[in-house]
Scaffold this motif. Structure first.
Motif, PDB file in Angstrom:
ATOM      1  N   LYS A 196      46.973  11.390  16.281  1.00  0.00           N
ATOM      2  CA  LYS A 196      48.017  10.438  15.861  1.00  0.00           C
ATOM      3  C   LYS A 196      48.737  10.917  14.597  1.00  0.00           C
ATOM      4  CE  LYS A 196      48.362   5.580  14.623  1.00  0.00           C
ATOM      5  NZ  LYS A 196      47.599   4.593  13.876  1.00  0.00           N
ATOM      6  N   SER A 197      47.966  11.547  13.672  1.00  0.00           N
ATOM      7  CA  SER A 197      48.577  11.928  12.369  1.00  0.00           C
ATOM      8  C   SER A 197      49.399  13.219  12.466  1.00  0.00           C
ATOM      9  CB  SER A 197      47.466  12.077  11.323  1.00  0.00           C
ATOM     10  OG  SER A 197      46.600  13.127  11.684  1.00  0.00           O
ATOM     11  N   GLN A 210      37.788   9.475  15.699  1.00  0.00           N
ATOM     12  CA  GLN A 210      38.205  10.521  14.773  1.00  0.00           C
ATOM     13  C   GLN A 210      39.255  11.436  15.412  1.00  0.00           C
ATOM     14  OE1 GLN A 210      37.337  10.444  11.672  1.00  0.00           O
ATOM     15  NE2 GLN A 210      38.507  12.255  11.165  1.00  0.00           N
ATOM     16  N   LYS A 247      49.094   3.809  20.914  1.00  0.00           N
ATOM     17  CA  LYS A 247      49.578   5.155  21.277  1.00  0.00           C
ATOM     18  C   LYS A 247      50.538   5.085  22.469  1.00  0.00           C
ATOM     19  CE  LYS A 247      47.689   9.627  22.562  1.00  0.00           C
ATOM     20  NZ  LYS A 247      46.616  10.151  23.396  1.00  0.00           N
ATOM     21  N   MET A 264      43.614   1.639  19.678  1.00  0.00           N
ATOM     22  CA  MET A 264      44.328   2.888  19.382  1.00  0.00           C
ATOM     23  C   MET A 264      45.069   3.387  20.622  1.00  0.00           C
ATOM     24  SD  MET A 264      41.572   4.776  16.897  1.00  0.00           S
ATOM     25  CE  MET A 264      42.544   6.031  16.072  1.00  0.00           C
ATOM     26  N   ARG A 283      42.562   9.740  15.746  1.00  0.00           N
ATOM     27  CA  ARG A 283      43.234   9.660  14.435  1.00  0.00           C
ATOM     28  C   ARG A 283      43.924  10.980  14.124  1.00  0.00           C
ATOM     29  NH1 ARG A 283      38.742   6.498  11.343  1.00  0.00           N
ATOM     30  NH2 ARG A 283      39.467   4.377  11.635  1.00  0.00           N
ATOM     31  N   VAL A 284      43.258  12.095  14.411  1.00  0.00           N
ATOM     32  CA  VAL A 284      43.808  13.431  14.136  1.00  0.00           C
ATOM     33  C   VAL A 284      45.054  13.664  14.988  1.00  0.00           C
ATOM     34  CG1 VAL A 284      43.366  15.929  14.345  1.00  0.00           C
ATOM     35  CG2 VAL A 284      41.608  14.419  13.375  1.00  0.00           C
TER      36      VAL A 284
END
Lengths: 105, 105
Positions: free
Chosen positions: B104-105, B98, A104, A100, B101-102
């Motif tokens: 990134k979105s 987690q 990124k 990730m 992910r937050v």
């Protein structure tokens, strides 16, 4: 986590160990008489009943349920993967974080 | 991982257990006589020497070093955090994934 305290049946751990379950049994609140023996089997195989009993005695009563859950998880992971146990899960998560980060950047 | 096989000294595990170290000792290749006893102490406390010995016998020789490393890691983590052990590390990594992910979105 169903308890077997005061039901008259031995708890799952004592049932597995084929021993008398006393009112102050450290395992009784966390291993019911029905599903408990199977759950305790992996813990006994990996950690040993005596080691887990000692560990739980050194943990506050309020934290024991969480301790049993983490111990059961570690035991099951070690039986599934005798080389890495739950460390395989740590490696997979570290790899995921790394991937990730690369995406990124 | 320094081995103590054939040095004449007992391996770190046998030194800790105060027992004779035989040429076929399962622990000898992974616990040297100097740093080995301290390393073995946490493994013995959490898993028990007998359980670890049985586990290593069921692991291919080529995988035993990695198994010992992961067992030592789990043991040290459990001594440091008796409630969660290395599961605390898994929770922290899951939280990190987690959060990434937050973001990134």
């Amino acid at each position: 986590m169903a308890a077997s305290v005061g039901t008259g049946s031995p708890c799952g751990a004592c049932k597995f160990l084929r021993r008398k379950c006393t009112p102050d049994c450290i395992f009784a609140p966390y291993f019911c008489s029905e599903q408990g023996p199977a759950r305790f089997a992996s813990i006994h195989k990996v950690f040993g009943a005596s080691n887990v009993s000692k560990l739980l005695h050194h943990v506050a009563v309020a934290d024991r349920c969480e301790a049993v859950v983490s111990i059961a998880y570690e035991a099951q992971a070690r039986i599934k993967d005798p080389v890495l146990g739950c460390v395989a899960h740590i490696f997979a998560l570290q790899q995921q974080v790394q991937t990730m980060r690369v995406i990124k950047s």
